[in-house]
Design an enzyme around this catalytic site. Sequence first.
Site, mmCIF file in Angstrom:
data_model
loop_
_atom_site.group_PDB
_atom_site.id
_atom_site.type_symbol
_atom_site.label_atom_id
_atom_site.label_comp_id
_atom_site.label_asym_id
_atom_site.label_seq_id
_atom_site.Cartn_x
_atom_site.Cartn_y
_atom_site.Cartn_z
ATOM 1 N N ALA A 130 30.170 19.336 55.390
ATOM 2 C CA ALA A 130 28.870 19.439 54.737
ATOM 3 C C ALA A 130 27.833 19.175 55.835
ATOM 4 O O ALA A 130 27.468 18.033 56.110
ATOM 5 C CB ALA A 130 28.767 18.412 53.618
ATOM 6 N N GLY A 188 21.780 12.216 55.889
ATOM 7 C CA GLY A 188 23.212 12.517 55.783
ATOM 8 C C GLY A 188 23.540 13.003 54.380
ATOM 9 O O GLY A 188 22.647 13.407 53.630
ATOM 10 N N ASN A 189 24.801 12.993 54.023
ATOM 11 C CA ASN A 189 25.196 13.352 52.656
ATOM 12 C C ASN A 189 26.469 12.606 52.294
ATOM 13 O O ASN A 189 26.999 11.843 53.091
ATOM 14 C CB ASN A 189 25.347 14.875 52.515
ATOM 15 N N TYR A 190 26.967 12.857 51.082
ATOM 16 C CA TYR A 190 28.049 12.036 50.532
ATOM 17 C C TYR A 190 29.459 12.493 50.915
ATOM 18 O O TYR A 190 30.436 11.973 50.381
ATOM 19 C CB TYR A 190 27.962 12.029 49.008
ATOM 20 N N SER A 191 29.596 13.462 51.797
ATOM 21 C CA SER A 191 30.954 13.937 52.102
ATOM 22 C C SER A 191 31.807 12.804 52.680
ATOM 23 O O SER A 191 31.404 12.117 53.616
ATOM 24 C CB SER A 191 30.894 15.101 53.094
#
Length: 400
Positions: A277, A209-212
Amino acid sequence: MSIKGKHIVLGITGSIAAYKAASLARLLIREGAEVQVVITPSGKEFITPVTLSALTGKPVVSEFFTANDGTWHSHVDLGLWADLMLIAPATAATLGKMANGIADNMLITTYLSMKAAVMVAPAMDLDMFAHPSTTRNIEILKSYGNIIIEPAAGELASHLIGKGRMEEPEKIVERVRDFFGKQDSLSKKKVLITVGPTYEKIDPVRFIGNYSSGKMGFALAEECADRGAEVVLIAGPVSLSVSHPNIKRIDVESAEEMYQASISEFPTVDAAILCAAVADYRPQEQAKEKIKRKSDEMQISLVPNKDIAASLGEIKKEGQVMVGFALETNNEVENAIGKMKKKKLDYIVLNSLKDSGAGFRHDTNKVSILDESGNKTDFPLKSKTDVAKDIIDCCLGRKK
Ligand code: PMT
């Protein structure tokens, strides 16, 4: 935007801040609005109807009937007459009655009959404002589409210092002007917005995943909805909630789910803002059971996800506007222009992780907007709410 000729029902309730309602009425009238005051019985303890009727040139409405001649005051007529109902100050009691439909005075019956938008400027002591019941009532009112003018922080009537003081009349008038300025500027438009991260499953407990956080995309959705657009918000896994009645939210988890939802909604929209994102890759295999730790090295093979923006760019019809985002760490402008061209976007909003306060998770962002003709507009660091306004002004048309 001028508020000249606008019909405003000014609701006043029993707070010490009621004295500011006189200045508020005066300012609205000075700008050319017609103001009809509706005051609660306890509001009259703080400011006299005589002052208010002298300022507005209209008899103040408070009771259902005028005692001496039995004239009935129609809250339904007021609901039809108004272009806006502004309740300032709104006490905790009034917020509770509005949230729960307790129509025991003229102001609440007028509120329940109101066809126009409603703005509410709460005023109360800091602990009352911070109480969970007040927070919940405000959330309920937002979910009805009411616009809350947050109270300011400062010294309160109790001499305590904190948040709860009704916003100053000048600022409230600014919000009213802003409301009429942007109201309907996107009406009859439908906007698709992708937001948040995507999660690409590795096994039942892990993902890529990512930090969005979704903050930027949610601010865009709220702003489009406030301007009258019908919004389809396709949201990856985020912990934010949305309350505007014009927003239809579709929750997804993976890039593939976001792709499917976007492809199915895109043909009916006028504009798409691709703020998500999206993970560019996903694990080739998703393990059915939790992968156990081994002593040696482990590798995960990744396969590319579909590029949602590029896929929409391929099927874009004339008149549809596409706005993409580029989150960069180096060669920012060059990379952003490359993405805009490759994905057939009309605009790209560049944010760089090199700028402090910009990008993931912050409440602020610093962006540059580039268009396909090569124009670049740089904006300073602002709240994501204000960045959303700039993006919409720039890409979907200025406020009327
Ligand atoms: O959510 P916040 O915490 O508020 O943070 C906001 C943000 C940093 C996520 C946002 O401002 C932002 O920059 N979003 C885009 C991030 C990104 O993935 O950029 P990109 O350069 O990788 O992608 C370029 C564009 O293609 C984007 O519009 C993206 O949505 C889109 N894309 C990318 C990959 C893919 N498979 N499909 C896509 O549609």
